[in-house]
Design a protein around this motif. Structure first.
Motif, PDB file in Angstrom:
ATOM      1  N   LEU A 169      26.793  51.370  14.419  1.00 38.60           N
ATOM      2  CA  LEU A 169      26.667  49.785  14.341  1.00 38.60           C
ATOM      3  C   LEU A 169      26.770  50.142  13.319  1.00 38.60           C
ATOM      4  CD1 LEU A 169      27.036  46.877  14.123  1.00 38.60           C
ATOM      5  CD2 LEU A 169      24.763  46.716  14.808  1.00 38.60           C
ATOM      6  N   ARG A 170      27.575  50.211  12.167  1.00 40.28           N
ATOM      7  CA  ARG A 170      28.093  49.978  10.755  1.00 40.28           C
ATOM      8  C   ARG A 170      26.997  49.499  10.093  1.00 40.28           C
ATOM      9  NH1 ARG A 170      32.125  51.165   6.833  1.00 40.28           N
ATOM     10  NH2 ARG A 170      31.708  48.947   5.377  1.00 40.28           N
ATOM     11  N   LYS A 178      19.194  47.516  16.899  1.00 43.51           N
ATOM     12  CA  LYS A 178      18.927  48.758  17.619  1.00 43.51           C
ATOM     13  C   LYS A 178      18.201  48.784  18.457  1.00 43.51           C
ATOM     14  CE  LYS A 178      22.596  51.451  17.236  1.00 43.51           C
ATOM     15  NZ  LYS A 178      23.265  52.027  16.145  1.00 43.51           N
ATOM     16  N   TYR A 194      30.449  53.655  10.336  1.00 41.87           N
ATOM     17  CA  TYR A 194      31.649  52.875  11.448  1.00 41.87           C
ATOM     18  C   TYR A 194      30.472  52.814  12.851  1.00 41.87           C
ATOM     19  CZ  TYR A 194      31.341  57.008  14.580  1.00 41.87           C
ATOM     20  OH  TYR A 194      31.630  58.002  15.493  1.00 41.87           O
ATOM     21  N   SER A 195      31.232  51.650  13.321  1.00 46.83           N
ATOM     22  CA  SER A 195      31.108  51.328  14.318  1.00 46.83           C
ATOM     23  C   SER A 195      32.293  51.580  15.805  1.00 46.83           C
ATOM     24  CB  SER A 195      31.131  49.866  14.522  1.00 46.83           C
ATOM     25  OG  SER A 195      30.318  49.585  13.603  1.00 46.83           O
ATOM     26  N   ALA A 235      28.201  41.538  10.163  1.00 40.60           N
ATOM     27  CA  ALA A 235      29.041  42.894  10.876  1.00 40.60           C
ATOM     28  C   ALA A 235      29.970  42.226  11.287  1.00 40.60           C
ATOM     29  CB  ALA A 235      28.179  43.758  12.437  1.00 40.60           C
ATOM     30  N   SER A 273      24.822  54.658  10.671  1.00 40.86           N
ATOM     31  CA  SER A 273      25.988  54.902  10.526  1.00 40.86           C
ATOM     32  C   SER A 273      27.224  54.568  10.428  1.00 40.86           C
ATOM     33  CB  SER A 273      26.188  54.168  12.443  1.00 40.86           C
ATOM     34  OG  SER A 273      27.819  54.774  12.599  1.00 40.86           O
ATOM     35  N   VAL A 277      31.492  48.555  20.494  1.00 37.91           N
ATOM     36  CA  VAL A 277      30.575  47.178  19.671  1.00 37.91           C
ATOM     37  C   VAL A 277      31.458  46.082  18.543  1.00 37.91           C
ATOM     38  CG1 VAL A 277      29.337  46.973  17.737  1.00 37.91           C
ATOM     39  CG2 VAL A 277      27.901  48.469  19.045  1.00 37.91           C
ATOM     40  N   GLU A 278      32.445  47.115  18.241  1.00 38.55           N
ATOM     41  CA  GLU A 278      33.678  46.281  17.538  1.00 38.55           C
ATOM     42  C   GLU A 278      33.866  45.651  18.101  1.00 38.55           C
ATOM     43  OE1 GLU A 278      36.451  47.704  14.915  1.00 38.55           O
ATOM     44  OE2 GLU A 278      34.784  47.891  14.019  1.00 38.55           O
TER      45      GLU A 278
END
Lengths: 474, 92
Positions: A69-70, A106, A88-89, A44, A86, A93-94
């Motif tokens: 979370l991507r 998760k 994208y995040s 990630a 998902s 989280v990013e």
């Protein structure tokens, strides 16, 4: 685990295999993760242009499964989203990715965040690391259990009516509900938008503080965020007066004892104690559930088998498709709350319920304006009981809702609150929470740090700490 | 809440109530609605409603173009895709 490991080394090439094996062994008992995949987590990277730091470099962490979370699933503990991955995040989280943190998986939760036990999850059972016959609390039960069982040093959760603080309290770890607007909700699956915040669960105060300082920020993707630095008031050293909620609180003996003990410790530390009452406290829960279910009924309308969510195998017409999707996809607690929310928003009932609840919210805000005109921090219990049993031996769903009275106040008012562990009674953790004025999270960290030196926290006997390099728990 | 009200509410919420759910879910809804009525004890006449803890007016962002790279990833979420078209279920 035979020897302690440094968190920074857990996911290094030499340590990863042993770490994964140990987590799998422990989590076979606890059930905190819905998805656990450190190698995928290591891939990630922040997608947005964000400033990178080394603040959390190499540190594993877990994410509640309603925060995106991507390339990981985003199930919200529901059959409705059991297969949703998902794209994208979340912003929070990013930001942790940009600081070098490594998401390992998760965590389980009450379905769509609706519950106080994690038992309403449709996808797994989470148990309390202190006593596997007890619940971990909820709705962020998986995050709290993962931290308490020593699987990760911190985890993200969400707090809509106490969902970070209550499981943290049940599992004997720290749980922060930040000021509303301090942390972006972008990438959080909406349940009750005006009440919920992304929060942090951690076993040690330094992680709690570091992670909060990493994720808080104004975000153009969430227009309800504010720049924390514009409002924060770092008068940690000047915190001298603590309000203490008194009156008939209805606490179980272990909880009452811990509450009284903290009050004594505060006095011993030199704080001035001011006894206070909240006139609106008894109305916080009905107002909270009116507002939360109303917002939920609107937010969860998107899960209809067309826009999002479980699609039935066969249906005669579009209406049947939607109904079947929701019937098969949602569990009983979610259906109950959608029905309640729809009811309180129906024409003819709006003034009686929804509008009245919003006015009570105003009265509660005024209660707290008064509190913080007199004191610097406010002490109150988290939950009237310690961790209760799974199933019929515990609290029924209605009793669980009524018991949210101490936590919902922070969500209705938007104020920050921190649940802190205070020790063990009858083999289960005890704790209290502090509230502070908006954007004054630093005061909460300061109070937690000062109290910690006077408390004996312990750790779950079956799940001793896996790591070294952090200040130990006394 | 009587049964007719429950069915009307369920229809508005697009939730189909199975016969087996009517009793349990109906009982829980009634219990919560009765609990909500506790709010009637408070005089709220002089109070304005709070819809949001801190934000008192709507916040707007500039109406400007931002490129997004998410389109393909989002399309991938569709259970049935033909090129860049989402196939919808046959409901006829």
């Amino acid at each position: 685990m035979t020897q302690q490991i440094n968190w920074k080394e857990t996911l290094a090439d030499g340590g990863q295999k042993a770490y994964i094996a140990e987590v799998k062994k422990r989590d076979a008992l606890v059930g905190s993760f819905l998805e656990f995949d450190p190698p995928r987590g290591k891939m990630a990277r922040p997608q947005a242009e964000v400033q990178t730091t080394e603040e959390l470099a190499g540190i594993p962490f877990a994410i509640k499964d309603n925060i995106a979370l991507r390339n990981f699933k985003l199930t919200c503990g529901s059959k409705m989203l059991a297969h949703f991955v998902s794209p994208y995040s979340a912003t929070a989280v990013e930001k942790i990715l940009a600081a070098g943190g490594i998401p390992v998986g998760k965590t389980n939760m009450d379905e769509f965040g609706m519950g106080s036990s994690t038992d309403t999850s449709a996808l797994g059972t989470t148990s309390n690391p202190w006593d596997l016959t007890k619940v971990a609390g909820g709705s962020s039960g998986g995050s709290a259990a993962a931290v308490a069982a020593g699987l990760v040093p911190f985890a993200l959760g969400t707090d809509t009516g106490g969902s970070v603080r209550q499981p943290a309290n049940f599992c004997g770890v720290y749980g922060l509900k930040p000021t509303y607007g301090a942390v972006s909700r972008y990438g959080l699956v909406a349940y009750a938008s005006s009440l919920e915040t992304i929060g942090v669960v951690a076993r040690e105060i330094p992680y709690l503080e570091k992670v909060f300082n990493t994720i808080r920020d104004q975000d153009e993707k969430d227009n309800t965020t504010a720049d924390w630095r514009d409002f924060s008031d770092p008068k940690e050293g000047e915190v001298t007066k603590i309000g203490v909620l008194t009156g008939s609180l209805g606490l179980d003996p272990g909880v009452a004892e811990a509450y009284a003990q903290v009050r004594q410790e505060l006095l011993a530390l030199g704080y001035e104690i001011v006894e206070m009452q909240l006139p609106m406290l008894d109305y916080a829960v009905p107002a909270y559930y009116t507002i939360a279910t109303a917002e939920a009924s609107a937010n969860l309308a998107r899960f209809n088998g067309i826009r999002y969510g479980h699609r039935p195998v066969y249906s005669e017409n579009p209406e049947e498709l939607v109904q079947k999707s929701r019937d098969e996809g949602f569990g009983a607690e979610v259906k109950l709350r959608i029905l309640l929310g729809t009811y309180v928003l129906r024409s003819g009932f709006q003034d009686q319920f929804y509008l009245r609840a919003q006015k009570i919210r105003t009265a509660l805000v005024r209660d707290f304006d008064k509190v913080f005109s007199q004191v610097d921090g406010f002490l109150l219990p988290v939950f009237p009981t310690q961790a209760f049993s799974h199933g019929d031996g515990g609290l029924d769903p209605f009793q669980q809702k009524v018991a949210d009275k101490f936590t919902t106040t922070a969500n209705l008012t938007g104020l920050p609150a921190l649940a802190i562990p205070t020790g063990v009674s009858g083999g289960l953790p005890t704790g209290v929470q502090f509230m502070a004025p908006a954007f004054c999270e630093d005061r909460l960290f300061g109070l937690a740090r000062r109290l910690k030196s006077n408390l004996t926290l312990g750790e779950p006997p079956e799940f001793p700490a896996l790591y070294a390099g952090q200040e130990g728990r006394s | 809440m009587d049964i007719a009200e429950l069915y009307t509410t369920a229809e508005l919420a697009q939730i189909k109530l199975e016969d087996s759910e009517v009793e349990s879910l109906g009982g829980e809804v009634s219990q919560m609605v009765a609990y909500f009525k506790k709010m009637m004890e408070v005089s709220v006449d002089a109070l304005e409603p709070t819809t949001h803890a801190f934000i008192k007016k709507n916040r707007l962002r500039p109406d400007t173009f931002h490129p997004s790279t998410l389109a393909d990833d989002i399309l991938e979420q569709s259970p049935d895709l033909e090129d860049r078209f989402i196939c919808i279920p046959n409901v006829l």
